[in-house]
Scaffold this motif. Sequence first.
Motif, PDB file in Angstrom:
ATOM      1  N   ARG A  11       0.837  -1.209   0.000  1.00  0.00           N
ATOM      2  CA  ARG A  11       0.000   0.000   0.000  1.00  0.00           C
ATOM      3  C   ARG A  11       0.867   1.252   0.000  1.00  0.00           C
ATOM      4  NH1 ARG A  11      -5.485  -0.650   3.188  1.00  0.00           N
ATOM      5  NH2 ARG A  11      -5.981  -2.754   2.531  1.00  0.00           N
ATOM      6  N   PRO A  12       0.467   2.255  -0.780  1.00  0.00           N
ATOM      7  CA  PRO A  12       1.266   3.483  -0.803  1.00  0.00           C
ATOM      8  C   PRO A  12       1.093   4.291   0.482  1.00  0.00           C
ATOM      9  CG  PRO A  12      -0.619   3.687  -2.255  1.00  0.00           C
ATOM     10  CD  PRO A  12      -0.629   2.283  -1.732  1.00  0.00           C
ATOM     11  N   ILE A  13       2.209   4.797   0.987  1.00  0.00           N
ATOM     12  CA  ILE A  13       2.227   5.670   2.159  1.00  0.00           C
ATOM     13  C   ILE A  13       2.902   6.965   1.715  1.00  0.00           C
ATOM     14  CG2 ILE A  13       3.078   5.981   4.523  1.00  0.00           C
ATOM     15  CD1 ILE A  13       1.066   3.690   4.257  1.00  0.00           C
ATOM     16  N   PHE A  14       2.179   8.073   1.783  1.00  0.00           N
ATOM     17  CA  PHE A  14       2.676   9.354   1.297  1.00  0.00           C
ATOM     18  C   PHE A  14       3.432  10.110   2.378  1.00  0.00           C
ATOM     19  CE2 PHE A  14      -0.448   8.325  -1.816  1.00  0.00           C
ATOM     20  CZ  PHE A  14       0.047   8.876  -2.981  1.00  0.00           C
ATOM     21  N   TYR A  15       4.496  10.783   1.951  1.00  0.00           N
ATOM     22  CA  TYR A  15       5.245  11.697   2.809  1.00  0.00           C
ATOM     23  C   TYR A  15       4.585  13.066   2.661  1.00  0.00           C
ATOM     24  CZ  TYR A  15       8.878   8.125   2.111  1.00  0.00           C
ATOM     25  OH  TYR A  15       9.584   6.956   2.030  1.00  0.00           O
ATOM     26  N   TRP A  16       3.921  13.543   3.684  1.00  0.00           N
ATOM     27  CA  TRP A  16       3.177  14.788   3.578  1.00  0.00           C
ATOM     28  C   TRP A  16       4.077  15.961   3.200  1.00  0.00           C
ATOM     29  CZ3 TRP A  16      -0.803  17.049   2.078  1.00  0.00           C
ATOM     30  CH2 TRP A  16      -1.077  18.369   2.422  1.00  0.00           C
ATOM     31  N   SER A  17       5.260  16.067   3.781  1.00  0.00           N
ATOM     32  CA  SER A  17       6.131  17.215   3.486  1.00  0.00           C
ATOM     33  C   SER A  17       6.506  17.264   2.012  1.00  0.00           C
ATOM     34  CB  SER A  17       7.398  17.164   4.343  1.00  0.00           C
ATOM     35  OG  SER A  17       8.184  16.035   4.004  1.00  0.00           O
ATOM     36  N   ARG A  18       6.669  16.113   1.387  1.00  0.00           N
ATOM     37  CA  ARG A  18       7.057  16.072  -0.026  1.00  0.00           C
ATOM     38  C   ARG A  18       5.871  16.365  -0.942  1.00  0.00           C
ATOM     39  NH1 ARG A  18      11.333  11.041   0.173  1.00  0.00           N
ATOM     40  NH2 ARG A  18      12.291  11.701   2.117  1.00  0.00           N
ATOM     41  N   VAL A  19       4.695  15.891  -0.567  1.00  0.00           N
ATOM     42  CA  VAL A  19       3.490  16.218  -1.336  1.00  0.00           C
ATOM     43  C   VAL A  19       3.220  17.710  -1.228  1.00  0.00           C
ATOM     44  CG1 VAL A  19       0.985  15.894  -1.476  1.00  0.00           C
ATOM     45  CG2 VAL A  19       2.482  13.923  -1.102  1.00  0.00           C
ATOM     46  N   GLU A  20       3.361  18.244  -0.029  1.00  0.00           N
ATOM     47  CA  GLU A  20       3.141  19.673   0.200  1.00  0.00           C
ATOM     48  C   GLU A  20       4.118  20.507  -0.632  1.00  0.00           C
ATOM     49  OE1 GLU A  20       2.006  22.139   4.159  1.00  0.00           O
ATOM     50  OE2 GLU A  20       3.830  20.939   4.265  1.00  0.00           O
TER      51      GLU A  20
END
Length: 68
Positions: free
Chosen positions: A47-56
């Motif tokens: 399952r994909p787990i997103f890095y919020w700081s990088r998406v931001e």
Amino acid sequence: MKYPTTEEYLSVRELSGRIPYKPKTIRNLMCRGVFREGVHYTRLTGRPIFYWSRVEALLREGGRGRKG
């Protein structure tokens, strides 16, 4: 680019609650390479787990510098 030492991790559903995209749209963006594995997200148990700081950071830059 430097990332914070305390990272916030988000599932596809949690990410869709923070940005104006449905989970299906997020998955489509993953397939198109907008969200890149190893950069914006990783996979644990498939399952994909997103890095919020990088998406931001991607949202702030508006996709500039992205190949496409």
